[in-house]
Design a protein around this motif. Structure first.
Motif, PDB file in Angstrom:
ATOM      1  N   VAL A 195       0.815  -1.219   0.000  1.00  0.00           N
ATOM      2  CA  VAL A 195       0.000   0.000   0.000  1.00  0.00           C
ATOM      3  C   VAL A 195       0.846   1.265   0.000  1.00  0.00           C
ATOM      4  O   VAL A 195       0.313   2.375   0.011  1.00  0.00           O
ATOM      5  N   GLY A 196       2.179   1.128   0.000  1.00  0.00           N
ATOM      6  CA  GLY A 196       3.045   2.295   0.004  1.00  0.00           C
ATOM      7  C   GLY A 196       4.498   1.897  -0.126  1.00  0.00           C
ATOM      8  O   GLY A 196       4.829   0.713  -0.175  1.00  0.00           O
ATOM      9  N   VAL A 197       5.373   2.918  -0.224  1.00  0.00           N
ATOM     10  CA  VAL A 197       6.815   2.691  -0.254  1.00  0.00           C
ATOM     11  C   VAL A 197       7.483   3.589   0.780  1.00  0.00           C
ATOM     12  O   VAL A 197       6.993   4.688   1.086  1.00  0.00           O
ATOM     13  N   VAL A 198       8.604   3.129   1.308  1.00  0.00           N
ATOM     14  CA  VAL A 198       9.363   3.907   2.290  1.00  0.00           C
ATOM     15  C   VAL A 198      10.099   5.040   1.588  1.00  0.00           C
ATOM     16  O   VAL A 198      10.781   4.824   0.584  1.00  0.00           O
ATOM     17  N   SER A 199       9.977   6.262   2.114  1.00  0.00           N
ATOM     18  CA  SER A 199      10.619   7.430   1.519  1.00  0.00           C
ATOM     19  C   SER A 199      11.756   7.999   2.357  1.00  0.00           C
ATOM     20  O   SER A 199      12.765   8.449   1.818  1.00  0.00           O
ATOM     21  N   TRP A 200      11.600   8.042   3.676  1.00  0.00           N
ATOM     22  CA  TRP A 200      12.619   8.658   4.525  1.00  0.00           C
ATOM     23  C   TRP A 200      12.498   8.137   5.943  1.00  0.00           C
ATOM     24  O   TRP A 200      11.551   7.417   6.281  1.00  0.00           O
ATOM     25  N   SER A 201      13.469   8.499   6.774  1.00  0.00           N
ATOM     26  CA  SER A 201      13.409   8.088   8.176  1.00  0.00           C
ATOM     27  C   SER A 201      14.116   9.118   9.048  1.00  0.00           C
ATOM     28  O   SER A 201      14.882   9.950   8.560  1.00  0.00           O
ATOM     29  N   THR A 202      13.836   9.052  10.344  1.00  0.00           N
ATOM     30  CA  THR A 202      14.532   9.885  11.318  1.00  0.00           C
ATOM     31  C   THR A 202      14.949   9.019  12.506  1.00  0.00           C
ATOM     32  O   THR A 202      14.520   7.871  12.646  1.00  0.00           O
ATOM     33  N   GLY A 203      15.759   9.601  13.373  1.00  0.00           N
ATOM     34  CA  GLY A 203      16.047   8.985  14.648  1.00  0.00           C
ATOM     35  C   GLY A 203      14.966   9.354  15.650  1.00  0.00           C
ATOM     36  O   GLY A 203      13.959   9.994  15.297  1.00  0.00           O
ATOM     37  N   PRO A 204      15.134   8.968  16.913  1.00  0.00           N
ATOM     38  CA  PRO A 204      14.132   9.301  17.933  1.00  0.00           C
ATOM     39  C   PRO A 204      13.894  10.806  18.031  1.00  0.00           C
ATOM     40  O   PRO A 204      14.812  11.607  17.878  1.00  0.00           O
ATOM     41  N   ASN A 205      12.633  11.182  18.244  1.00  0.00           N
ATOM     42  CA  ASN A 205      12.233  12.579  18.425  1.00  0.00           C
ATOM     43  C   ASN A 205      12.635  13.464  17.249  1.00  0.00           C
ATOM     44  O   ASN A 205      12.946  14.648  17.421  1.00  0.00           O
ATOM     45  N   GLY A 206      12.641  12.887  16.053  1.00  0.00           N
ATOM     46  CA  GLY A 206      12.919  13.662  14.863  1.00  0.00           C
ATOM     47  C   GLY A 206      14.382  13.972  14.610  1.00  0.00           C
ATOM     48  O   GLY A 206      14.706  14.752  13.711  1.00  0.00           O
ATOM     49  N   SER A 207      15.279  13.363  15.373  1.00  0.00           N
ATOM     50  CA  SER A 207      16.708  13.604  15.183  1.00  0.00           C
ATOM     51  C   SER A 207      17.197  12.936  13.905  1.00  0.00           C
ATOM     52  O   SER A 207      16.517  12.094  13.318  1.00  0.00           O
ATOM     53  N   ALA A 208      18.393  13.297  13.474  1.00  0.00           N
ATOM     54  CA  ALA A 208      18.982  12.647  12.304  1.00  0.00           C
ATOM     55  C   ALA A 208      19.293  11.196  12.641  1.00  0.00           C
ATOM     56  O   ALA A 208      19.693  10.875  13.761  1.00  0.00           O
ATOM     57  N   GLY A 209      19.084  10.310  11.657  1.00  0.00           N
ATOM     58  CA  GLY A 209      19.396   8.906  11.894  1.00  0.00           C
ATOM     59  C   GLY A 209      18.235   7.992  11.599  1.00  0.00           C
ATOM     60  O   GLY A 209      17.413   8.267  10.712  1.00  0.00           O
ATOM     61  N   CYS A 210      18.146   6.920  12.372  1.00  0.00           N
ATOM     62  CA  CYS A 210      17.157   5.874  12.125  1.00  0.00           C
ATOM     63  C   CYS A 210      16.587   5.381  13.452  1.00  0.00           C
ATOM     64  O   CYS A 210      17.093   5.698  14.518  1.00  0.00           O
ATOM     65  N   GLY A 211      15.529   4.579  13.340  1.00  0.00           N
ATOM     66  CA  GLY A 211      14.950   3.989  14.535  1.00  0.00           C
ATOM     67  C   GLY A 211      13.935   4.854  15.233  1.00  0.00           C
ATOM     68  O   GLY A 211      13.462   4.509  16.324  1.00  0.00           O
ATOM     69  N   GLY A 212      13.582   5.997  14.618  1.00  0.00           N
ATOM     70  CA  GLY A 212      12.571   6.867  15.206  1.00  0.00           C
ATOM     71  C   GLY A 212      11.284   6.830  14.403  1.00  0.00           C
ATOM     72  O   GLY A 212      10.335   6.135  14.745  1.00  0.00           O
ATOM     73  N   MET A 213      11.251   7.583  13.313  1.00  0.00           N
ATOM     74  CA  MET A 213      10.060   7.663  12.467  1.00  0.00           C
ATOM     75  C   MET A 213      10.394   7.212  11.045  1.00  0.00           C
ATOM     76  O   MET A 213      11.489   7.459  10.549  1.00  0.00           O
TER      77      MET A 213
END
Length: 257
Positions: free
Chosen positions: A215-233
């Motif tokens: 139903v969709g494709v992954v476009s981007w990601s963030t770290g916790p609380n919107g920080s740079a990185g991964c594992g957040g959003m």
């Protein structure tokens, strides 16, 4: 072991640095899988050094993100033999949705971040997944599954090379333009499951009555609380507004969906 034909050997030599790039993927310990939603997942490499995920949606048709296959580079699909040695398979044509805007995607704003790749031959050991659209209205807490290839620990290339899946839930104000997903445990406030650089273009599934559909494709990601990185959003481009374009493009290429 058979020696690869000279042409394939040359391709492997030219793309070899890309095959060893530590492409950050689903972090937080996503479960490895080759069955279920993982059966359609493929790896895409580009001659400029990018490394993305895609999903087979027809025998010779791959869905991915537009930002993964920008003009000015060559793209290949990576196949792994029984001995886990990689080989590269040709991409004949790439189609990027005309509404895609790179600046919008980089700013985590909604845009038509979808693309199709026409392959020269069906990838071995893969079967297509069916397309769908998210249930409307999309509610906070709605469950989705992402499936991608790459490392599970940022910067640790040795942890990559395995298809992994993760269950995430919608947060914020999900809609037909963009869906933002988080780990249901940490809710994006601490390190958890989530997509990262190598998961760009990864399929996003939602369970339907007949089974899971893309139903969709992954476009981007963030770290916790919107920080740079991964594992957040994890930012997702839903197919709601773009499925018709996908179907029309596939038909032009002789692929029925």
């Amino acid at each position: 072991m058979k020696i690869l034909p000279r042409l394939i050997a040359g391709l492997i030599a030219s793309f070899a640095p890309l095959l060893s790039v530590p492409a950050h993927a689903i972090v937080g310990g996503g479960s490895p899988s080759t069955e279920g939603v993982a059966h359609s997942v493929v790896t895409i490499v580009g001659s400029r050094g990018n490394f993305c995920t895609g999903a087979l949606i027809a025998p010779k048709l791959v869905l991915s993100a537009a930002h993964c296959v920008q003009p000015g580079a060559d793209y290949k699909i990576v196949e792994y033999g029984a001995d886990r040695q990689p080989s590269l398979q040709d991409v004949k044509t790439v189609a990027i949705h005309p509404g895609f805007n790179m600046q919008a995607m980089q700013a985590h704003r909604a845009t038509a971040d979808v693309a199709l790749l026409q392959l020269a031959a069906p990838p071995k050991g893969k079967t297509p997944s069916a397309l769908g659209m998210p249930n409307i209205p999309i509610m906070i807490g709605s469950r989705f599954t992402i499936a991608g290839i790459g490392v599970t620990v940022r910067g640790d290339g040795k942890s990559g090379g395995t298809i992994r899946v993760a269950g995430l839930v919608a947060t914020g104000k999900p809609g037909t333009l963009q869906i933002r997903l988080v780990d249901p445990v940490g809710q994006g406030t601490r390190d958890g499951l989530g997509a990262c650089t190598g998961d760009s273009g990864a399929p996003v599934f939602e369970d339907k009555q007949g089974g899971p559909l893309i139903v969709g494709v992954v476009s981007w990601s963030t770290g916790p609380n919107g920080s740079a990185g991964c594992g957040g959003m994890t930012g997702v481009t839903p197919l709601t507004l773009y499925r018709d374009w996908i179907v029309r493009t596939a038909q032009k290429w002789g692929a029925g969906l």
